[in-house]
Design a protein around this motif. Structure first.
Motif, mmCIF file in Angstrom:
data_model
loop_
_atom_site.group_PDB
_atom_site.id
_atom_site.type_symbol
_atom_site.label_atom_id
_atom_site.label_comp_id
_atom_site.label_asym_id
_atom_site.label_seq_id
_atom_site.Cartn_x
_atom_site.Cartn_y
_atom_site.Cartn_z
ATOM 1 N N TRP A 115 -59.850 -32.621 44.918
ATOM 2 C CA TRP A 115 -60.379 -32.310 46.239
ATOM 3 C C TRP A 115 -59.283 -32.134 47.286
ATOM 4 C CZ3 TRP A 115 -63.867 -37.223 45.826
ATOM 5 C CH2 TRP A 115 -64.816 -37.030 44.810
ATOM 6 N N THR A 116 -58.144 -32.755 47.062
ATOM 7 C CA THR A 116 -57.124 -32.788 48.106
ATOM 8 C C THR A 116 -55.953 -31.853 47.845
ATOM 9 O OG1 THR A 116 -55.993 -34.628 47.021
ATOM 10 C CG2 THR A 116 -57.663 -35.178 48.656
ATOM 11 N N SER A 117 -55.735 -31.471 46.588
ATOM 12 C CA SER A 117 -54.563 -30.667 46.287
ATOM 13 C C SER A 117 -54.626 -29.320 46.994
ATOM 14 C CB SER A 117 -54.435 -30.442 44.777
ATOM 15 O OG SER A 117 -53.345 -29.598 44.504
ATOM 16 N N SER A 118 -53.527 -28.992 47.665
ATOM 17 C CA SER A 118 -53.456 -27.711 48.369
ATOM 18 C C SER A 118 -52.592 -26.710 47.605
ATOM 19 C CB SER A 118 -52.870 -27.925 49.775
ATOM 20 O OG SER A 118 -51.582 -28.511 49.697
ATOM 21 N N ALA A 119 -52.241 -27.074 46.371
ATOM 22 C CA ALA A 119 -51.356 -26.194 45.610
ATOM 23 C C ALA A 119 -52.042 -24.874 45.275
ATOM 24 C CB ALA A 119 -50.908 -26.895 44.329
ATOM 25 N N GLY A 120 -53.322 -24.960 44.888
ATOM 26 C CA GLY A 120 -54.032 -23.745 44.527
ATOM 27 C C GLY A 120 -53.515 -23.180 43.217
ATOM 28 N N PRO A 121 -54.119 -22.093 42.745
ATOM 29 C CA PRO A 121 -53.632 -21.467 41.508
ATOM 30 C C PRO A 121 -52.209 -20.933 41.703
ATOM 31 C CG PRO A 121 -55.829 -20.694 42.094
ATOM 32 C CD PRO A 121 -55.319 -21.444 43.265
ATOM 33 N N ARG A 122 -51.372 -21.180 40.741
ATOM 34 C CA ARG A 122 -50.015 -20.647 40.791
ATOM 35 C C ARG A 122 -49.530 -20.446 39.364
ATOM 36 N NH1 ARG A 122 -45.800 -25.426 41.485
ATOM 37 N NH2 ARG A 122 -47.010 -27.196 40.678
ATOM 38 N N THR A 123 -48.472 -19.693 39.233
ATOM 39 C CA THR A 123 -47.901 -19.411 37.919
ATOM 40 C C THR A 123 -46.477 -19.924 37.864
ATOM 41 O OG1 THR A 123 -49.273 -17.430 37.671
ATOM 42 C CG2 THR A 123 -47.345 -17.624 36.244
ATOM 43 N N VAL A 124 -46.188 -20.714 36.838
ATOM 44 C CA VAL A 124 -44.840 -21.255 36.640
ATOM 45 C C VAL A 124 -44.397 -20.932 35.219
ATOM 46 C CG1 VAL A 124 -45.156 -23.120 38.321
ATOM 47 C CG2 VAL A 124 -45.766 -23.497 35.926
ATOM 48 N N GLU A 125 -43.165 -21.225 34.913
ATOM 49 C CA GLU A 125 -42.631 -20.948 33.577
ATOM 50 C C GLU A 125 -42.645 -22.201 32.714
ATOM 51 O OE1 GLU A 125 -38.764 -19.295 33.986
ATOM 52 O OE2 GLU A 125 -39.477 -17.347 34.710
ATOM 53 N N ASP A 126 -42.952 -22.008 31.430
ATOM 54 C CA ASP A 126 -42.868 -23.132 30.499
ATOM 55 C C ASP A 126 -41.431 -23.286 30.025
ATOM 56 O OD1 ASP A 126 -42.395 -21.151 28.621
ATOM 57 O OD2 ASP A 126 -44.328 -21.370 27.604
ATOM 58 N N ALA A 127 -41.208 -24.116 29.011
ATOM 59 C CA ALA A 127 -39.851 -24.387 28.560
ATOM 60 C C ALA A 127 -39.173 -23.179 27.934
ATOM 61 C CB ALA A 127 -39.867 -25.554 27.552
ATOM 62 N N TYR A 128 -39.938 -22.137 27.609
ATOM 63 C CA TYR A 128 -39.375 -20.941 26.983
ATOM 64 C C TYR A 128 -39.338 -19.754 27.943
ATOM 65 C CZ TYR A 128 -40.403 -23.773 22.873
ATOM 66 O OH TYR A 128 -40.468 -24.803 21.962
ATOM 67 N N GLY A 129 -39.697 -20.005 29.202
ATOM 68 C CA GLY A 129 -39.685 -18.942 30.190
ATOM 69 C C GLY A 129 -40.946 -18.115 30.245
ATOM 70 N N SER A 130 -41.960 -18.487 29.509
ATOM 71 C CA SER A 130 -43.224 -17.751 29.519
ATOM 72 C C SER A 130 -44.093 -18.231 30.686
ATOM 73 C CB SER A 130 -43.973 -17.967 28.202
ATOM 74 O OG SER A 130 -43.183 -17.544 27.104
ATOM 75 N N PRO A 131 -44.870 -17.337 31.310
ATOM 76 C CA PRO A 131 -45.697 -17.734 32.451
ATOM 77 C C PRO A 131 -46.880 -18.605 32.032
ATOM 78 C CG PRO A 131 -46.133 -15.452 31.845
ATOM 79 C CD PRO A 131 -44.977 -15.887 31.005
ATOM 80 N N VAL A 132 -47.139 -19.640 32.837
ATOM 81 C CA VAL A 132 -48.268 -20.547 32.602
ATOM 82 C C VAL A 132 -49.030 -20.712 33.912
ATOM 83 C CG1 VAL A 132 -48.985 -22.860 31.924
ATOM 84 C CG2 VAL A 132 -47.027 -21.783 30.795
#
Length: 336
Positions: free
Chosen positions: A153-170
């Motif tokens: 309810w409180t997180s303001s991060a929202g959907p985002r894309t980051v890289e895993d340990a191999y550089g692939s988008p997650v």
């Protein structure tokens, strides 16, 4: 969990893969160590609950299984080089794992809540230990609620894309941060340095029971040398002071996180609350010690008065006894 701590510790040095600038094995290590402490506490506590033994055994078993599933998923995801929490990836393994993972969270929370309720109707050991266990489990449940349910309810991060340990988008949806996304935080804990982080009060609440039980053990050990601590009421009062102070710290850190404020960057309001808590705790501890000192002095004075009264009445008792002997029939005064 102990085995996981060993494996993850080795992984920190042997595996160079990272997630959000942190070793992939940091999270399994933290969860393993946390469950070692909390699980060992429950393993010691549950057999001491005399009522509803079968229910308590079932609750303990559910907690163990749920913990194994949840932390096991965290370890497997780490080994895969990807995220366990908030991972919205579409691969089959992750989607199935996330559903099982969320079910395990409810199992951990539910069993802890059951134990907390059962503690309200049972006494274990003296008053200090009983209140330490009740307050500790209660705060642990609140800490779990913060991290597991309020986060969404409180997180303001929202959907985002980051890289895993191999550089692939997650894709990640949600987070523990308030006002700033997770990642790039403090060493070891990875708590946010730029925004609020609900993992702070979660950690404080989850391990409050260890702090409170340790307080009772220290007070009990000191009671062998400090006379005023030998009385159960005194140790219970001092334990209560620690519970109040620690509970206030939990509340302050939760309030701080929910306002989007980093733990290491408190504002004037937070400093004021912390100062008030410190003063309140010190005053209450001083009052408890002073009351114990007065009670001990009163007991000593009462013992002294009784001893003096006995010493004064002893000659009178002897004279009365001698008088009774003289008047006893057949008494010849010691002659032949």
């Amino acid at each position: 969990m102990s085995a996981l701590v060993v494996v993850a510790s080795v992984g920190l040095f042997a595996d160079g893969r990272e997630l959000l600038q942190q070793s992939i094995w940091a999270k399994p290590l933290k969860f393993g160590a946390s469950f070692v402490m909390y699980g060992a506490t429950l393993a010691w506590l549950i057999p001491k609950l005399r009522r509803a033994r079968r229910t308590m055994w079932t609750a303990g078993t559910v907690f163990a299984v749920a913990g194994l599933i949840d932390v096991g998923f965290i370890a497997v995801q780490a080994a895969r080089g990807t995220f366990s929490h908030f991972n919205a990836g579409t691969d089959t393994f992750n989607q199935i794992g996330q559903r099982i993972f969320s079910t395990g969270v409810f199992g951990l929370f539910g069993t802890s809540l059951i134990v907390a309720v059962m503690l309200l109707f049972q006494r274990i050991g003296d008053a200090a230990l009983t209140w330490a266990l009740r307050a500790g489990i209660g705060l642990a449940v609140l800490g779990m609620a913060l991290a597991s349910f309020i986060t969404g309810w409180t997180s303001s991060a929202g959907p985002r894309t980051v890289e895993d340990a191999y550089g692939s988008p997650v894709p990640l949806v949600g987070g523990h941060g308030v006002g700033a996304p997770d990642g790039g935080g403090m060493p070891i804990t990875n708590w946010s340095t730029i925004g609020g982080d609900l993992r702070v009060p979660h950690f404080i609440g989850l391990h409050s029971i260890q702090v409170f039980v340790l307080t009772v053990l220290v007070l009990t050990a000191l009671a062998t040398r400090i006379g005023r601590l030998r009385h159960e009421r005194v140790r219970a009062r001092l334990t209560g002071v620690v519970i109040l102070g620690y509970g206030a710290l939990f509340t302050i850190t939760a309030w701080q996180a929910l306002r989007g404020q980093s733990l290491i960057h408190p504002d004037a309001a937070t400093w004021t609350a912390l100062a008030a808590t410190a003063v309140m705790t010190a005053v209450l501890a001083a009052l408890a010690v002073t009351a114990a000192h007065r009670n001990e002095s009163a007991r000593r004075n009462e013992s002294a008065r009784r001893a003096e009264a006995v010493s004064r009445s002893e000659p009178v008792r002897r004279r009365k006894a001698a008088h009774c002997d003289v008047n006893r029939p057949g008494f010849d005064g010691g002659g032949d």
